[in-house]
Design a protein around this motif. Structure first.
Motif, short mmCIF file in Angstrom:
data_model
loop_
_atom_site.label_atom_id
_atom_site.label_comp_id
_atom_site.label_asym_id
_atom_site.label_seq_id
_atom_site.Cartn_x
_atom_site.Cartn_y
_atom_site.Cartn_z
N ALA A 1 0.89 -1.16 0.00
CA ALA A 1 0.00 0.00 0.00
C ALA A 1 0.92 1.21 0.00
CB ALA A 1 -0.89 0.02 1.23
N PRO A 2 0.99 1.92 -1.04
CA PRO A 2 0.04 2.22 -2.11
C PRO A 2 0.26 1.45 -3.42
CG PRO A 2 1.72 3.89 -2.08
CD PRO A 2 2.06 2.91 -0.97
N ARG B 1 -0.15 8.11 -7.55
CA ARG B 1 -0.03 7.30 -6.33
C ARG B 1 1.06 7.84 -5.41
NH1 ARG B 1 -0.44 0.87 -7.83
NH2 ARG B 1 -2.25 1.08 -9.18
N SER C 1 0.39 9.41 -1.71
CA SER C 1 0.90 8.61 -0.59
C SER C 1 1.65 9.44 0.45
CB SER C 1 1.85 7.52 -1.11
OG SER C 1 3.08 8.07 -1.53
N LEU D 1 4.69 9.64 0.49
CA LEU D 1 5.85 8.80 0.71
C LEU D 1 7.16 9.58 0.60
CD1 LEU D 1 7.03 5.82 0.78
CD2 LEU D 1 7.07 6.00 -1.70
#
Length: 175
Positions: free
Chosen positions: A84-85, A163, A167, A169
């Motif tokens: 995930a993701p 994504r 995210s 991230l």
């Protein structure tokens, strides 16, 4: 993370090979601290000193590219799977991001960004793990890096850009 920042501050006065060794040592320390903490709280590690990252979406197309890269390189080095993701993070030489041309199936990030990585022993999910283990001396070199771009074009995983943005991230690394 404090040790990582301290190592980075003293590295400016050293030759490039010593700077890379010190940065790698700081990276290993941070990863080991993460592993000792159970691997849950991952430190955001700065990119650009030891490696940059090529980011792709995970899935069947990316799995085919990963297997093909294993054949090109022998064993593909340093690939993180984020269930995930749904992303793959490929460790590539530092500075790759500066020369990376836009690609519909991948993006490349380096300094000044940071990204959380799993500890060195994380080799299975359910959370983030190393799909191919990180080896300090083994990153995707220039020849196979061109092969990676070609394989991503051939197999066509979906674009990761949205994504990655959603995210959170990848963050700006603290200086």
């Amino acid at each position: 993370m404090t040790a990582l920042m301290a190592d980075a501050e003293t590295a400016a006065d050293q030759p490039a090979s010593e700077q890379e060794d010190r940065h790698l040592l700081a990276l290993i320390r941070a990863l080991l601290a993460t592993e000792q903490a159970g691997g849950e709280a991952r430190a955001a590690l700065p990119l650009g000193g030891t490696f940059d990252l090529v980011v792709t979406c995970d899935g069947m197309a990316a799995a085919r590219a990963l297997r093909a890269m294993d054949e090109v390189q022998g064993v593909t080095a340093g690939v993180v799977r984020l269930p995930a993701p749904g992303l793959l993070l490929w460790c590539v030489p530092p500075g790759t991001a500066a020369g990376w041309a836009w690609h519909p199936a991948a993006l490349c990030v380096g300094a000044p960004y940071a990204v959380p990585l799993p500890g060195p022993g994380a080799d299975s999910g359910p959370g983030p793990y190393w799909a191919r283990p990180f080896a300090a001396a083994q990153r995707v070199p220039p020849g196979p890096l061109r092969a990676l771009r070609a394989l991503l074009t051939e197999y066509g995983p979906p674009p990761p850009h949205d994504r990655v943005a959603a995210s959170g991230l990848i963050t700006i690394s603290p200086s």
